[in-house]
Motif scaffolding. Structure first.
Motif, mmCIF file in Angstrom:
data_model
loop_
_atom_site.group_PDB
_atom_site.id
_atom_site.type_symbol
_atom_site.label_atom_id
_atom_site.label_comp_id
_atom_site.label_asym_id
_atom_site.label_seq_id
_atom_site.Cartn_x
_atom_site.Cartn_y
_atom_site.Cartn_z
ATOM 1 N N ALA A 143 0.830 -1.210 0.000
ATOM 2 C CA ALA A 143 0.000 0.000 0.000
ATOM 3 C C ALA A 143 0.865 1.260 0.000
ATOM 4 O O ALA A 143 0.628 2.183 -0.791
ATOM 5 N N LEU A 144 1.872 1.296 0.853
ATOM 6 C CA LEU A 144 2.722 2.482 0.923
ATOM 7 C C LEU A 144 3.558 2.646 -0.340
ATOM 8 O O LEU A 144 3.786 3.771 -0.801
ATOM 9 N N LYS A 145 4.001 1.552 -0.925
ATOM 10 C CA LYS A 145 4.726 1.625 -2.196
ATOM 11 C C LYS A 145 3.828 2.231 -3.267
ATOM 12 O O LYS A 145 4.268 3.087 -4.044
ATOM 13 N N ALA A 146 2.563 1.823 -3.302
ATOM 14 C CA ALA A 146 1.620 2.366 -4.290
ATOM 15 C C ALA A 146 1.397 3.860 -4.076
ATOM 16 O O ALA A 146 1.336 4.638 -5.040
ATOM 17 N N VAL A 147 1.293 4.301 -2.810
ATOM 18 C CA VAL A 147 1.109 5.722 -2.504
ATOM 19 C C VAL A 147 2.319 6.526 -2.977
ATOM 20 O O VAL A 147 2.183 7.554 -3.654
#
Length: 171
Positions: A143-147
Motif C-alpha cells: 500500500a505504501l509503495k503504491a502511494v
C-alpha cells in the motif's frame, strides 16, 4: 514533547505540563484511535504525524524513567503506554483501509500538503511490528509503495530545481 525530551536527557522535567498534555489527549480521544484537534473533531491527517507518534514518544520516555517517577500520578506507565499503543494500532487499521489499490487516498483536512507524511502512524506501527492482527506487513508495504509511486509519477510534484512543490497531487 519538549518536556519529555528534557526528562529523557536531563532526568527532570515539569511533570505537570506532561500530565496536562496527556490528560487533554485522553479528553480529546473520540474512539477507534481518532483524536480531536482540541475538543472538536477535524477529519485530517494531524492524528497521523503529530498525535499518535508524539503520544507514543512521550510514553516511551516515561517508561524509561518510571523509576524516577514514583510519586507521579500515573503509577502504571506501561499500562498507559499500552492504551496509547492500542489506539495507534486501531488508527493504523483505519489508515490501511484508506489506501486504494492504485495508491490514492482521500484528500481530507487542513494538512493535505504533508502528502509524504500522511501514513506515518501506519508506517510506525509496521516498523514497531505492532500492526492490527488483521493487517499483514506485506499489505502495508504494498500500500505504501503504491502511494509513493502515485505521488512520484505525477507531473509538477517537483519544481525545476528538484524541490517538492506545495500541493497534494502535484502543485
Amino acid at each position: 514533547m519538549v518536556e519529555a525530551a528534557i526528562l529523557k536527557f536531563e532526568g527532570e522535567a515539569d511533570m505537570v505540563r506532561i500530565q496536562y498534555a496527556l490528560n487533554k489527549h485522553k479528553e480529546w480521544c473520540l474512539g477507534d484511535g481518532m483524536y480531536g484537534d482540541g475538543p472538536n473533531f477535524h477529519w485530517d491527517y494531524y492524528n497521523v504525524f503529530v498525535i499518535h507518534p508524539m503520544l507514543l514518544g512521550i510514553w516511551n520516555v516515561l517508561i524509561s524513567k518510571k523509576e524516577t517517577l514514583k510519586s507521579w500520578r500515573y503509577k502504571d506507565v506501561t499500562s498507559e503506554y499500552n492504551q496509547a499503543l492500542n489506539k495507534a494500532k486501531s488508527y493504523a487499521g483505519i489508515q490501511e483501509k484508506l489506501i486504494s489499490p492504485e495508491g490514492t487516498y482521500p484528500p481530507i483536512g487542513r494538512s493535505l500538503t504533508y502528502r509524504f507524511g500522511a501514513f506515518q502512524a501506519l508506517s510506525q506501527m509496521a516498523m514497531f511490528e505492532k500492526l492490527p492482527s488483521q493487517i499483514e506487513p506485506s499489505q502495508v508495504r504494498s500500500a505504501l509503495k503504491a502511494v509513493i509511486k502515485k505521488h512520484l509519477e505525477t507531473k509538477n510534484m517537483f519544481d525545476e530545481n528538484g524541490w517538492l512543490t506545495i500541493g497534494f497531487y502535484g502543485h
